[in-house]
Design an enzyme around this catalytic site. Structure first.
Site, PDB file in Angstrom:
ATOM      1  N   SER A  40       6.755  -5.040  16.803  1.00 43.76           N
ATOM      2  CA  SER A  40       7.511  -4.140  18.386  1.00 43.76           C
ATOM      3  C   SER A  40       6.715  -4.411  18.697  1.00 43.76           C
ATOM      4  O   SER A  40       7.239  -3.920  20.170  1.00 43.76           O
ATOM      5  CB  SER A  40       7.999  -3.173  17.722  1.00 43.76           C
ATOM      6  OG  SER A  40       8.997  -3.176  16.910  1.00 43.76           O
TER       7      SER A  40
ATOM      8  N   LYS B 253       6.831  -7.328  21.634  1.00 50.57           N
ATOM      9  CA  LYS B 253       8.141  -6.368  23.068  1.00 50.57           C
ATOM     10  C   LYS B 253       7.408  -6.162  24.642  1.00 50.57           C
ATOM     11  O   LYS B 253       8.711  -5.918  25.308  1.00 50.57           O
ATOM     12  CB  LYS B 253       8.782  -4.732  22.266  1.00 50.57           C
ATOM     13  CG  LYS B 253       9.806  -6.033  21.106  1.00 50.57           C
ATOM     14  CD  LYS B 253      10.483  -4.940  20.524  1.00 50.57           C
ATOM     15  CE  LYS B 253      11.323  -4.181  19.806  1.00 50.57           C
ATOM     16  NZ  LYS B 253      11.504  -2.971  18.066  1.00 50.57           N
TER      17      LYS B 253
ATOM     18  N   TYR C 183      13.644 -13.654  19.450  1.00 50.18           N
ATOM     19  CA  TYR C 183      13.606 -12.401  18.996  1.00 50.18           C
ATOM     20  C   TYR C 183      12.395 -12.582  17.807  1.00 50.18           C
ATOM     21  O   TYR C 183      11.877 -12.296  17.799  1.00 50.18           O
ATOM     22  CB  TYR C 183      15.025 -11.537  19.076  1.00 50.18           C
ATOM     23  CG  TYR C 183      13.787 -10.230  18.349  1.00 50.18           C
ATOM     24  CD1 TYR C 183      13.427  -9.314  19.480  1.00 50.18           C
ATOM     25  CD2 TYR C 183      14.212  -9.936  17.169  1.00 50.18           C
ATOM     26  CE1 TYR C 183      13.275  -7.870  18.601  1.00 50.18           C
ATOM     27  CE2 TYR C 183      13.968  -8.885  16.995  1.00 50.18           C
ATOM     28  CZ  TYR C 183      13.508  -7.243  17.383  1.00 50.18           C
ATOM     29  OH  TYR C 183      13.336  -5.619  16.995  1.00 50.18           O
TER      30      TYR C 183
ATOM     31  N   TYR D 192       7.482   5.233  18.996  1.00 47.43           N
ATOM     32  CA  TYR D 192       8.756   5.803  18.742  1.00 47.43           C
ATOM     33  C   TYR D 192       9.898   6.920  19.075  1.00 47.43           C
ATOM     34  O   TYR D 192       9.125   7.381  19.952  1.00 47.43           O
ATOM     35  CB  TYR D 192       9.175   5.288  16.965  1.00 47.43           C
ATOM     36  CG  TYR D 192       8.903   4.455  16.932  1.00 47.43           C
ATOM     37  CD1 TYR D 192       9.656   2.849  17.027  1.00 47.43           C
ATOM     38  CD2 TYR D 192       7.737   4.304  15.584  1.00 47.43           C
ATOM     39  CE1 TYR D 192       8.710   1.649  16.396  1.00 47.43           C
ATOM     40  CE2 TYR D 192       7.373   2.936  15.157  1.00 47.43           C
ATOM     41  CZ  TYR D 192       8.115   1.878  15.519  1.00 47.43           C
ATOM     42  OH  TYR D 192       7.219   0.665  15.214  1.00 47.43           O
TER      43      TYR D 192
ATOM     44  N   VAL E  51       6.272  -2.282  13.146  1.00 46.16           N
ATOM     45  CA  VAL E  51       6.609  -2.162  11.581  1.00 46.16           C
ATOM     46  C   VAL E  51       5.330  -2.136  10.679  1.00 46.16           C
ATOM     47  O   VAL E  51       5.672  -1.802   9.490  1.00 46.16           O
ATOM     48  CB  VAL E  51       8.160  -1.892  11.704  1.00 46.16           C
ATOM     49  CG1 VAL E  51       9.075  -0.881  11.759  1.00 46.16           C
ATOM     50  CG2 VAL E  51       8.019  -3.632  11.243  1.00 46.16           C
TER      51      VAL E  51
END
Ligand code: DON
Length: 313
Positions: free
Chosen positions: A69, A72, A197, A249, A267
């Site tokens: 992530s 992103k 992605y 998160y 992660v």
């Protein structure tokens, strides 16, 4: 002569890494992407770099891991550079969710059915469809080139085992992407968007690569070592704001209170963070706490920020 902060960090970090490493036993490595279950649970490494190129490394800073992530943040920036603010925020919102990063709950419950922000999976999948390029291959090539530029590492590449492992098992992301397509959020073929992605999530880095990328954000889009302007300042501002509100998160609020810096975790146990105007920091610790962040990594950053009074708030 008093010691600089970097010199103090050079002395302190090796010990702090070893004491915080003990916390790894209280967490778990991610296993829903089967290949990530092989990550070394006891690893903890960090690299910090300043605008003069002075750096400090400690622990397993040479470990390679996938960005997951963390990527992103930078696909968001590339999508902003390709489409402008309105082109991006027509398709993705600006608010934290309070739900899990892979939740699709609010896509149905809250109209107009666009993802709440670009750092949850639904939002990042929508962002993947906004990357300019004639084909998924071209889009992925542009993402990889952009990451190579920001990390100042021409050899940055995919971990294809992690890429295939995610692509073969991503039932939840796949269902979410089809749902987004039906809501009119995704451009192009769903499987093509997902491929872009999964590929950017599988880009393989070290702590040094993350620290270099973070250094550019810390200096508002300019690499302070080369003087090259790589990202418009406004897009760095947007990215750092999302990192602060949604980057860790559902522990983003707690992280803002305990550490007080923009950050993004993944992660695989990576965390990218920065001290504005000063340092880029890359960290890895694959053992995750219940909120999905590196258990030892968060504790180490708390210790660093509180010792040196880095909190922005
Ligand atoms: O899509 C996934 O589940 C992973 N490729 C990335 C997840 C992650 O690191 C946490 N997301 N915010």
């Amino acid at each position: 002569m008093s010691l600089t902060e970097i010199q103090r960090l050079q002395t302190l970090l090796p010990t702090w890494v070893e004491t915080n490493r003990l916390l790894c036993a209280n967490g778990k490595v991610a296993s829903y992407i089967p290949e990530l279950a092989k990550s070394p649970i006891d690893a903890l490494g960090i690299h910090l770099i300043n605008a003069q190129g002075n750096s400090v490394s400690a622990g397993n800073s040479e470990l390679t891991f996938t960005m997951q992530s963390i990527s992103k943040v930078f696909t968001l920036i590339l999508a902003l550079m390709d489409n402008g603010e309105s082109g991006v925020f027509d398709k993705v919102g600006m608010e934290p969710t309070g739900d899990n990063f892979n939740s699709m709950l609010k896509l149905e419950l809250v109209q107009p059915g666009i993802p709440f922000n670009p750092l949850i999976n639904a939002g990042a999948i929508a962002i993947s469809s906004l990357i300019a390029g004639e084909s998924p291959t071209e889009k992925s090539r542009r993402v990889l080139e952009f990451f190579r530029l920001l990390s100042n590492n021409r050899s940055l590449d995919y971990d294809l085992d992690v890429y295939r492992s995610e692509s073969d098992t991503a039932n939840l992301n796949r269902s979410m992407a089809y749902f987004l397509k039906d809501n009119g959020v995704l451009e192009g073929a769903v499987e093509d968007v997902l491929d872009v992605y999964f590929r950017h999530c599988s880009i393989c880095v070290t702590c040094t690569d993350l620290a270099q990328m973070a250094l550019v954000l810390a200096h508002n889009g300019t690499n302070p070592i080369t003087g090259e302007e790589l990202i418009p300042r406004r897009y760095v501002q947007i990215a750092k704001t999302f990192m602060t509100t949604c980057g860790m998160y559902n522990a983003s609020g707690e992280f803002a209170i305990q550490v007080g810096l923009p950050a993004k975790s993944g992660v695989s146990g990576g965390i990218l963070t920065l001290v504005p105007g000063r340092y880029g920091i890359g960290l890895v610790g694959p053992s995750l706490n219940r909120k999905g962040n590196s258990i030892a990594g968060v504790a180490l950053l708390e210790q660093m920020s509180q010792t040196f009074d880095w909190s922005l708030f």
